[in-house]
Structures are given as structure tokens and as C-alpha cells.
Design a protein around this motif. Sequence first.
Motif, PDB file in Angstrom:
ATOM      1  N   ASP A 203      62.018  28.055 112.491  1.00  0.00           N
ATOM      2  CA  ASP A 203      62.613  29.385 112.474  1.00  0.00           C
ATOM      3  C   ASP A 203      62.403  30.069 111.132  1.00  0.00           C
ATOM      4  O   ASP A 203      62.094  29.431 110.123  1.00  0.00           O
ATOM      5  CB  ASP A 203      64.097  29.322 112.820  1.00  0.00           C
ATOM      6  CG  ASP A 203      64.875  28.383 111.917  1.00  0.00           C
ATOM      7  OD1 ASP A 203      64.894  28.624 110.696  1.00  0.00           O
ATOM      8  OD2 ASP A 203      65.472  27.415 112.428  1.00  0.00           O
ATOM      9  N   CYS A 204      62.581  31.394 111.147  1.00  0.00           N
ATOM     10  CA  CYS A 204      62.337  32.209 109.975  1.00  0.00           C
ATOM     11  C   CYS A 204      63.158  33.490 110.099  1.00  0.00           C
ATOM     12  O   CYS A 204      63.281  34.047 111.200  1.00  0.00           O
ATOM     13  CB  CYS A 204      60.848  32.536 109.881  1.00  0.00           C
ATOM     14  SG  CYS A 204      60.380  33.619 108.526  1.00  0.00           S
ATOM     15  N   ASP A 205      63.716  33.964 109.003  1.00  0.00           N
ATOM     16  CA  ASP A 205      64.430  35.238 108.977  1.00  0.00           C
ATOM     17  C   ASP A 205      63.477  36.318 108.478  1.00  0.00           C
ATOM     18  O   ASP A 205      62.900  36.195 107.381  1.00  0.00           O
ATOM     19  CB  ASP A 205      65.646  35.163 108.057  1.00  0.00           C
ATOM     20  CG  ASP A 205      66.722  34.239 108.618  1.00  0.00           C
ATOM     21  OD1 ASP A 205      66.771  34.074 109.843  1.00  0.00           O
ATOM     22  OD2 ASP A 205      67.500  33.677 107.824  1.00  0.00           O
ATOM     23  N   VAL A 241      54.834  39.921 115.303  1.00  0.00           N
ATOM     24  CA  VAL A 241      55.786  40.580 116.196  1.00  0.00           C
ATOM     25  C   VAL A 241      56.593  39.539 116.945  1.00  0.00           C
ATOM     26  O   VAL A 241      56.196  38.368 117.057  1.00  0.00           O
ATOM     27  CB  VAL A 241      55.066  41.490 117.220  1.00  0.00           C
ATOM     28  CG1 VAL A 241      54.207  42.530 116.523  1.00  0.00           C
ATOM     29  CG2 VAL A 241      54.215  40.663 118.196  1.00  0.00           C
ATOM     30  N   CYS A 242      57.748  39.962 117.466  1.00  0.00           N
ATOM     31  CA  CYS A 242      58.448  39.156 118.456  1.00  0.00           C
ATOM     32  C   CYS A 242      58.648  40.025 119.688  1.00  0.00           C
ATOM     33  O   CYS A 242      58.845  41.241 119.586  1.00  0.00           O
ATOM     34  CB  CYS A 242      59.767  38.587 117.928  1.00  0.00           C
ATOM     35  SG  CYS A 242      61.072  39.776 117.612  1.00  0.00           S
ATOM     36  N   ALA A 243      58.546  39.422 120.849  1.00  0.00           N
ATOM     37  CA  ALA A 243      58.562  40.183 122.104  1.00  0.00           C
ATOM     38  C   ALA A 243      59.086  39.303 123.236  1.00  0.00           C
ATOM     39  O   ALA A 243      59.903  38.412 123.015  1.00  0.00           O
ATOM     40  CB  ALA A 243      57.169  40.727 122.404  1.00  0.00           C
ATOM     41  N   VAL A 311      66.256  39.650 111.429  1.00  0.00           N
ATOM     42  CA  VAL A 311      66.288  38.907 112.679  1.00  0.00           C
ATOM     43  C   VAL A 311      65.791  37.481 112.437  1.00  0.00           C
ATOM     44  O   VAL A 311      64.876  37.261 111.632  1.00  0.00           O
ATOM     45  CB  VAL A 311      65.426  39.604 113.760  1.00  0.00           C
ATOM     46  CG1 VAL A 311      63.949  39.597 113.367  1.00  0.00           C
ATOM     47  CG2 VAL A 311      65.597  38.949 115.117  1.00  0.00           C
ATOM     48  N   GLU A 312      66.404  36.524 113.094  1.00  0.00           N
ATOM     49  CA  GLU A 312      65.908  35.152 113.071  1.00  0.00           C
ATOM     50  C   GLU A 312      64.980  34.965 114.255  1.00  0.00           C
ATOM     51  O   GLU A 312      65.345  35.265 115.403  1.00  0.00           O
ATOM     52  CB  GLU A 312      67.063  34.154 113.158  1.00  0.00           C
ATOM     53  CG  GLU A 312      66.619  32.692 113.153  1.00  0.00           C
ATOM     54  CD  GLU A 312      67.784  31.745 113.315  1.00  0.00           C
ATOM     55  OE1 GLU A 312      67.694  30.844 114.186  1.00  0.00           O
ATOM     56  OE2 GLU A 312      68.787  31.907 112.588  1.00  0.00           O
ATOM     57  N   VAL A 313      63.779  34.480 113.994  1.00  0.00           N
ATOM     58  CA  VAL A 313      62.803  34.253 115.057  1.00  0.00           C
ATOM     59  C   VAL A 313      62.325  32.807 115.019  1.00  0.00           C
ATOM     60  O   VAL A 313      62.403  32.135 113.992  1.00  0.00           O
ATOM     61  CB  VAL A 313      61.581  35.203 114.927  1.00  0.00           C
ATOM     62  CG1 VAL A 313      62.013  36.663 115.051  1.00  0.00           C
ATOM     63  CG2 VAL A 313      60.824  34.962 113.619  1.00  0.00           C
ATOM     64  N   ALA A 314      61.846  32.342 116.156  1.00  0.00           N
ATOM     65  CA  ALA A 314      61.184  31.038 116.247  1.00  0.00           C
ATOM     66  C   ALA A 314      59.681  31.267 116.223  1.00  0.00           C
ATOM     67  O   ALA A 314      59.183  32.190 116.872  1.00  0.00           O
ATOM     68  CB  ALA A 314      61.597  30.324 117.526  1.00  0.00           C
ATOM     69  N   HIS A 325      50.894  32.868 116.506  1.00  0.00           N
ATOM     70  CA  HIS A 325      51.181  33.374 117.845  1.00  0.00           C
ATOM     71  C   HIS A 325      52.429  34.251 117.776  1.00  0.00           C
ATOM     72  O   HIS A 325      53.106  34.315 116.752  1.00  0.00           O
ATOM     73  CB  HIS A 325      51.410  32.214 118.830  1.00  0.00           C
ATOM     74  CG  HIS A 325      50.239  31.292 118.945  1.00  0.00           C
ATOM     75  ND1 HIS A 325      49.060  31.646 119.555  1.00  0.00           N
ATOM     76  CD2 HIS A 325      50.051  30.016 118.505  1.00  0.00           C
ATOM     77  CE1 HIS A 325      48.206  30.635 119.505  1.00  0.00           C
ATOM     78  NE2 HIS A 325      48.782  29.634 118.861  1.00  0.00           N
ATOM     79  N   MET A 326      52.728  34.906 118.860  1.00  0.00           N
ATOM     80  CA  MET A 326      53.903  35.760 118.911  1.00  0.00           C
ATOM     81  C   MET A 326      55.171  34.953 118.643  1.00  0.00           C
ATOM     82  O   MET A 326      55.346  33.857 119.156  1.00  0.00           O
ATOM     83  CB  MET A 326      53.995  36.409 120.300  1.00  0.00           C
ATOM     84  CG  MET A 326      55.175  37.346 120.487  1.00  0.00           C
ATOM     85  SD  MET A 326      55.165  38.074 122.138  1.00  0.00           S
ATOM     86  CE  MET A 326      55.455  36.585 123.137  1.00  0.00           C
ATOM     87  N   ALA A 327      56.056  35.506 117.811  1.00  0.00           N
ATOM     88  CA  ALA A 327      57.335  34.862 117.532  1.00  0.00           C
ATOM     89  C   ALA A 327      58.341  35.220 118.632  1.00  0.00           C
ATOM     90  O   ALA A 327      58.139  36.159 119.411  1.00  0.00           O
ATOM     91  CB  ALA A 327      57.861  35.318 116.171  1.00  0.00           C
TER      92      ALA A 327
END
Length: 362
Positions: A203-205, A241-243, A311-314, A325-327
Motif C-alpha cells: 500500500d501507498c498514500d 491512477v486508481c480506478a 488516498v491509500e491505494v494498493a 499497473h493500475m492501483a
Amino acid sequence: MNLAVNPPVLPMLAKRVDEVPVKGKWIYEPKWDGFRVLVFRDGDEILIQSRDVKPLNRYFPEMIDTLRKQLPSKCVLDGELVIAREGRLDFDALQLRIHPAASRVKLLATETPASFVFFDLLCTGDRDLRSEPFRKRRAVLESLFRSARPPIHITPATEKREVALDWFKRFEGAGLDGIMAKPLDLTYQPDKRVMLKIKHERDCDCVVAGFRWYRKAAGKEVGSLLLGLYDNAKLLQHVGVCASFTGEIRRELLDFLTPYRRNALRNHPWKNWESSEDIADSGEHRMPGGKSRWSQGKDLSWEPLRPELVVEVAYEHMQSGRFRHMAHFRRWRTDRRPTSCTFAQLEVIPPEELKAIFAHGR
């Protein structure tokens, strides 16, 4: 071509799972990060076919003679085209090989030569092996390529889960994607997700600095969030990006983001990206919206947001300062200051030399 298995053939696929399977009998392999290809040979005729059944011969001319020298006179192989540089796989260099100019292709074939890593065999001679269990196809593959020389390689394989777990940890730094798990008795099933893949996730903020509209509902639904991280020079770099939001979430996001759209471009760190096609991906400041042959005419326009949301994303892994790849969205981080979202938070995996796999070079 007149083979036991003729092109085009869609490759067998894998579905993602969270961990290396425990129950059952499996053959485990490293998961390569390259171009998935099927290679067909019928005498002097060679076809390098992409995953979407397009010919790739013209982009990798250095491979044709090698394939003629080392492959059986009639065969079909499944594998991955990769480029290995400085102890790790280089997917960016691989992408650059797909170039429209023949002179550029010729130059890159010399500067960044590719390698094949094969992991399955569909036919040899007049024998169609697709209905044979994978353990038998693997045995024939090993027999045929026991004396393979670079740039031809056979992927390592093991039936021991503990070895697979060790690979999963050690090989990530060399750019490998994770681990593949294939049932011993698996037949070759084109275009079906019957293998398993286990990929790295962490994960990453990130700062949310903009968004793109959902292509089927522009102006009504948010399609993706544009993510940024601050570098050592305190510049906000576009990292991906995240989607993959549901329709309901896409509409809710628009309402949630509306206040952050007001006066967003006034002091936005990416406000000048439109001034040049090149500025969107200059080495010093990466921004969204850059045109390239990879965009293939896609609408890369975006809506700016004041860079105040975190936002926190994986994500799976970073490559060249971007998410490979897309988060995936996890949660909003109202407790984080945007300026605290830096590259320093990312886990750095030391490279594991590819010598264990590319034992004799390239």
C-alpha cells in the motif's frame, strides 16, 4: 504454416489468487514481466505472435535467426519476451521496441536485445501436446532445450511450495511479477483462466491531484483518480491512477470531489502540461496527459483538483517511478498531509541477480 497446431492461437491465462496454494499438486514458476508470446516454427518460417494474435517479427529481428538455430523444425512454444538490463527486467525498454520506424527498430535490436523465456510446449513435430498433462509437456520442453543457449531460456520450475515462496520474496527485486501455479495434470486450454498467479501487493498514500471522466458517462461519473507523490525537490510527480469503481461509487465520487475542483488550476503543479506534448513526461516532472504511441488515440484529458486529498491505494510494484499497473482504492486518509506523501514511503526491494535464471547471459 502446416503444423499440428496452427496460428492464430490465444494463450492460456491465469486468475489471480492471494497466496501460493497449499492443497493439490502444482508446478510453480516465476511470473515474468514481459510480452506474452506464442512462437510458431515450420521449417524456415517463424511467427512470433503476441497475446492479441498480432505478429511481432518486425520488432524483434535479432531473434529470428536464433529461433531457427535452436528450435525444433516444427514446434509451437508459449513464453515471454523480456529484456534484462543491470540485473533486472526492463519493461520500459521492451515497450520501446515496438516502434514504427525500421531504422529505430534496427538500432534498438542492437542496443537492447531481447530474450525468450519459454514455459510451455503446444506441439513438436506432428505431435499435438495440448491434451497432454502439463507435467508431460514440461518434461518434453526440458528435453528439447537441455542445451539451450542465450537468448533462449527455459523458466525455472519446482513442485516444492517452499521454493516457490523463496522465489516470491527474492526475485521481486529483479523485476519478476510474482509466482505462477499450474496443476500437474493441466491440459493446454487457450483463452481460459485455468492457471493461478500470485502477485505482490503493498500500500501507498498518494495525493489525488485530478481525475478522468468515466468514458461512458463523461460529465456525470468519475472514471479514475490521478495520483501523485512528492520527490526530493518537492515536485508532485504523476505516478499512476486508481480506478475500477462501481457505477454508484463513480457518481458519489463526483459529488465528493466537486469542492476540490474550484480554482483547482490556479496554482496546480501540473497546470502547464498542455503547453507541450513532451512536458507531460519530461525526466524532471511527470504529469498526466502526455501523448505517445501507447495512448493509441485515447482521450487523456483530465480534470484538475486542488492537491489537498490523500488516498491509500494498493499497488503491485513501481517501475521507473510509476505504478506498473493500475492501483486500487482502499480508503481516504484524512489524517495525512499531502506533502507527507513522498517516494520515501515506498518499499525498495534489492535486486536479486538474474544469474540463477539467465545462467549464461542476456
